[in-house]
Write a protein that holds these residues in place. Structure first.
Motif, PDB file in Angstrom:
ATOM      1  N   VAL A  39      -5.293   8.365  -7.191  1.00 46.61           N
ATOM      2  CA  VAL A  39      -5.015   7.959  -5.405  1.00 46.61           C
ATOM      3  C   VAL A  39      -3.940   6.774  -5.045  1.00 46.61           C
ATOM      4  O   VAL A  39      -4.305   5.505  -5.338  1.00 46.61           O
ATOM      5  CB  VAL A  39      -6.472   7.766  -5.148  1.00 46.61           C
ATOM      6  N   ASP A  40      -3.052   7.657  -3.727  1.00 43.14           N
ATOM      7  CA  ASP A  40      -2.501   6.776  -2.571  1.00 43.14           C
ATOM      8  C   ASP A  40      -3.449   5.709  -1.642  1.00 43.14           C
ATOM      9  O   ASP A  40      -2.921   6.295  -0.629  1.00 43.14           O
ATOM     10  CB  ASP A  40      -1.289   6.546  -2.729  1.00 43.14           C
ATOM     11  N   VAL A  41      -3.899   4.836  -2.341  1.00 44.23           N
ATOM     12  CA  VAL A  41      -4.957   4.025  -0.852  1.00 44.23           C
ATOM     13  C   VAL A  41      -3.970   3.881   0.188  1.00 44.23           C
ATOM     14  O   VAL A  41      -4.619   3.451   1.494  1.00 44.23           O
ATOM     15  CB  VAL A  41      -5.783   3.036  -1.672  1.00 44.23           C
ATOM     16  N   SER A  42      -2.618   4.063  -0.125  1.00 44.97           N
ATOM     17  CA  SER A  42      -1.846   3.211   1.281  1.00 44.97           C
ATOM     18  C   SER A  42      -1.758   4.585   2.677  1.00 44.97           C
ATOM     19  O   SER A  42      -1.699   4.003   3.494  1.00 44.97           O
ATOM     20  CB  SER A  42      -0.717   3.357   1.015  1.00 44.97           C
ATOM     21  N   HIS A  45      -4.759   6.032   2.887  1.00 42.56           N
ATOM     22  CA  HIS A  45      -6.454   6.579   3.196  1.00 42.56           C
ATOM     23  C   HIS A  45      -6.745   5.761   4.832  1.00 42.56           C
ATOM     24  O   HIS A  45      -5.580   5.318   5.442  1.00 42.56           O
ATOM     25  CB  HIS A  45      -7.183   5.684   2.665  1.00 42.56           C
ATOM     26  N   VAL A 102      -7.205   2.215   6.207  1.00 42.84           N
ATOM     27  CA  VAL A 102      -6.307   0.975   5.773  1.00 42.84           C
ATOM     28  C   VAL A 102      -5.283   0.751   6.679  1.00 42.84           C
ATOM     29  O   VAL A 102      -4.342   2.008   7.324  1.00 42.84           O
ATOM     30  CB  VAL A 102      -5.049   1.523   4.293  1.00 42.84           C
ATOM     31  N   ALA A 126      -2.224  -1.566  -0.497  1.00 47.19           N
ATOM     32  CA  ALA A 126      -1.625  -0.910   0.718  1.00 47.19           C
ATOM     33  C   ALA A 126       0.070  -1.447   0.917  1.00 47.19           C
ATOM     34  O   ALA A 126      -0.180  -0.510   1.884  1.00 47.19           O
ATOM     35  CB  ALA A 126      -2.502  -1.982   1.421  1.00 47.19           C
TER      36      ALA A 126
END
Length: 75
Positions: A2-5, A7, A10, A44
């Motif tokens: 998963v690419d949290v940046s 989300h 964020v 992030a």
């Protein structure tokens, strides 16, 4: 993975260019090393962030609409 940046919770992280960095340092009368730090491994961070870059983080704020903070990328 998963690419949290990407989300929605964020805040925006942007790498400052040299001119923007100079303006920020002059405005606050500080040096880069006086800024709070953020680790390069922080998920992030933008992919193009490198050690020594300064990141502008723009968060939503209840009182001021947006709050801007700056962080120095470290190892």
């Amino acid at each position: 993975m998963v690419d949290v940046s990407n989300h929605k919770l964020v805040p925006d992280h942007t790498v400052l260019d040299a001119e923007e960095l100079e303006d920020v340092l002059e405005e606050y009368n500080i040096r880069e090393t006086d800024l709070p730090k953020i680790k390069r491994a922080d998920p992030a961070l933008p992919d193009d962030a490198e050690i020594g870059d300064v990141i502008k983080i723009t968060r939503d704020s209840r009182t001021t609409d947006q709050a801007v903070v700056y962080r120095l990328v470290v190892e």
